[in-house]
Design an enzyme around this catalytic site. Structure first.
Site, short mmCIF file in Angstrom:
data_model
loop_
_atom_site.label_atom_id
_atom_site.label_comp_id
_atom_site.label_asym_id
_atom_site.label_seq_id
_atom_site.Cartn_x
_atom_site.Cartn_y
_atom_site.Cartn_z
N LYS A 32 0.90 -1.16 0.15
CA LYS A 32 -0.08 0.35 -0.32
C LYS A 32 0.93 1.32 0.45
O LYS A 32 2.31 0.99 0.67
CB LYS A 32 -0.74 0.43 1.17
CG LYS A 32 -1.98 1.08 1.25
CD LYS A 32 -2.91 0.90 2.50
CE LYS A 32 -4.11 2.09 2.67
NZ LYS A 32 -4.48 1.79 3.96
N SER A 107 -9.72 1.58 2.85
CA SER A 107 -9.03 2.33 1.88
C SER A 107 -7.60 1.70 0.81
O SER A 107 -7.45 1.47 -0.48
CB SER A 107 -7.52 3.00 2.50
OG SER A 107 -7.88 2.47 3.53
N SER A 131 -9.88 -1.16 6.38
CA SER A 131 -8.92 -0.80 5.44
C SER A 131 -8.77 -1.65 4.84
O SER A 131 -7.78 -1.78 3.82
CB SER A 131 -7.91 0.27 5.12
OG SER A 131 -9.24 1.48 5.47
N1 GLN Z 1 -13.19 3.93 6.14
C1 GLN Z 1 -12.75 4.05 6.99
C2 GLN Z 1 -12.13 5.92 6.78
O1 GLN Z 1 -12.28 6.20 6.56
C3 GLN Z 1 -11.30 3.58 7.32
C4 GLN Z 1 -10.14 3.88 6.73
C5 GLN Z 1 -9.62 2.57 6.96
O2 GLN Z 1 -9.15 2.22 8.11
N2 GLN Z 1 -7.87 3.22 7.07
O3 GLN Z 1 -11.37 6.06 7.92
#
Ligand code: GLN
Length: 434
Positions: A32, A107, A131
């Site tokens: 990532k 994400s 995410s």
């Molecule tokens: N969807 C969640 C957010 O937008 C989780 C994102 C993540 O785990 N980085 O914060």
């Protein structure tokens, strides 16, 4: 074909240690793009860091390459990890290999989609509020979010540091667990990592890969009603069938209640945005970030840099996070959220007095169509209902494919007690055997 999916922001290689004969010899890993790679740009999916090249690699990257894995590229992601669909990236959305008209989740969408598309054996994601698990569920692969403190965050660009962990994504539970074996353990560069020999009840010699034996005979699985309520019926049916299958393999299931989780999304977003507003202050064009040309004073230069460098979702969160922390509102929002976080933690602790592991849908919805949730942030945030409680409580969890609905992957989430990734892996491997 895979090129159209927009999986990678940067396709460059870091060769694994070929002499090492390590446990991951010959494996490829997609990383990532918020995880630092020495000499390879690390953008966090943001215009702000489009040219940023880190001078060192994250501990997890070092450990994987030392174990023989080769990094094949840096994957697309929601900007700074803020999103559930990989559509907030400055580099365009990633498409879901299972249905290119749909999002891969986020994400860490590029990472999960790269594994699902066969472009890498393994991938790394970061999980602040889901995410790793969300894109694993949407793409039909396995993702593990470790207990807070099991895996080093050194070299991870912080979004909300009290919530997040780096986690592995793979095609099978055993492969994800084998990557976790390599990544886990104390790192002198990250003071929040724990030495398992000093953690009550944890097994310092645990082999997560060996725990993927599918043996759930006698295991007690808690099924929290709150994490099924309001979920898409097709998702519920698929997950319930997978849980029935665990029963058929000798597990015992019991309904449990986690009343606090109803407040988890609200608490999570207040805490995550508050931490983000502080963590992202360093992107000012002086310390980090592409600086905008400005004739003005430094204050104007900072403002112009941040206006140009950040996307809409990141700006929304910095504004809301700053607001939640401001003098007059701190008690009203931030402190309340911390109280809710403590309640969620206690609810899970109470539940684990009676059950070994907790099962639910990972995501309450099927993968969104591209564009569907982008103009409706609240809808996107609510999709994190089942994943965010786990980060608030700092617990280990996995998402494992439970089956399909309408031809789309459905993920089952398993949550375990702190530092008991072995039980999570064991139960996940039994789901996978369906
Ligand atoms: N969807 C969640 C957010 O937008 C989780 C994102 C993540 O785990 N980085 O914060």
């Amino acid at each position: 074909m895979s090129a159209d999916l927009n999986l990678f922001i940067t396709e460059e290689t870091i060769e694994g240690d070929a002499d090492a004969d390590g446990p991951l010899a010959g494996a490829t890993v997609a990383v990532k793009d918020n995880i630092s790679t020495e000499g390879i740009r690390t953008t966090c999916g943001s215009e702000m860091l489009a040219d940023y090249v880190p001078p060192y690699s994250a501990t997890v990257v070092e450990r994987l390459t030392d174990a023989g894995a080769t990094v094949v590229g840096k994957t697309n992601m929601d900007e700074f990890g803020m999103g559930t669909t990989t559509e907030t990236s400055a580099f365009g959305p990633t498409r879901n290999p299972a249905d290119p008209e749909r999002v891969p989740g986020g994400s860490s969408g590029g990472s999960a989609a790269a594994v699902a598309a066969g472009e890498a054996d393994l991938a790394l994601g970061s999980d602040t509020g889901g995410s790793v698990r969300c894109p694993a569920a949407f793409c039909g692969v396995v993702g593990i979010k470790p207990t807070y403190g099991l895996v080093s965050r050194y070299g991870l660009v912080a979004y909300a540091n009290s919530l997040e962990q780096i986690g592995p994504i793979a095609g099978t539970v055993e492969e994800a667990a084998a990557a976790l074996d390599v990544m886990a353990g104390r790192d002198p560069h990250d003071g929040t990592t724990r030495d398992l020999s000093e953690v009550d009840g944890a097994d310092p010699d645990a082999s997560y890969a060996a725990a993927a034996d599918g043996d759930v005979d006698g295991l007690t699985v808690g099924v929290p009603t709150e994490l099924f309520e309001g979920a898409d019926e097709r998702v519920v049916e698929t997950v319930e069938a997978a849980i029935a299958d665990l029963e058929a393999q000798g597990a015992e299931t019991t309904d449990i209640s986690l009343p606090s989780v109803e407040h988890a999304v609200q608490a999570y977003y207040v805490i995550a945005m508050a931490e983000a507003s502080s963590n992202l202050a360093r992107f000012d064009g002086v310390r980090y970030g592409n600086r905008s040309e400005s004739d003005g004073n430094w204050n104007e230069s900072f403002a112009e840099t941040r206006e140009a460098g950040f996307g809409a979702e990141v700006k929304r969160r910095i504004l809301l996070g700053t607001y939640a922390l401001s003098a007059g509102y701190h008690d009203k929002y931030y402190e309340k959220a911390q109280d809710a976080r403590a309640w969620v933690r206690r609810d899970f602790e109470d539940a684990f007095a009676d059950v070994d592991v907790i099962a639910s849908p990972t995501m309450p919805v099927l993968p969104f169509e591209l564009g569907e949730s982008l103009d409706d942030p609240l809808r996107m945030y609510l999709a994190d209902a089942n994943t965010t409680p786990v980060n608030l409580a700092n617990l280990p969890a996995a998402s494992v494919p439970a089956g399909e609905a309408e031809g789309l992957p459905v993920g089952l989430q398993l949550v375990g007690p702190k530092f008991d990734e072995e039980t999570v892996v064991r139960a996940a491997s039994a789901v996978e055997e369906r």
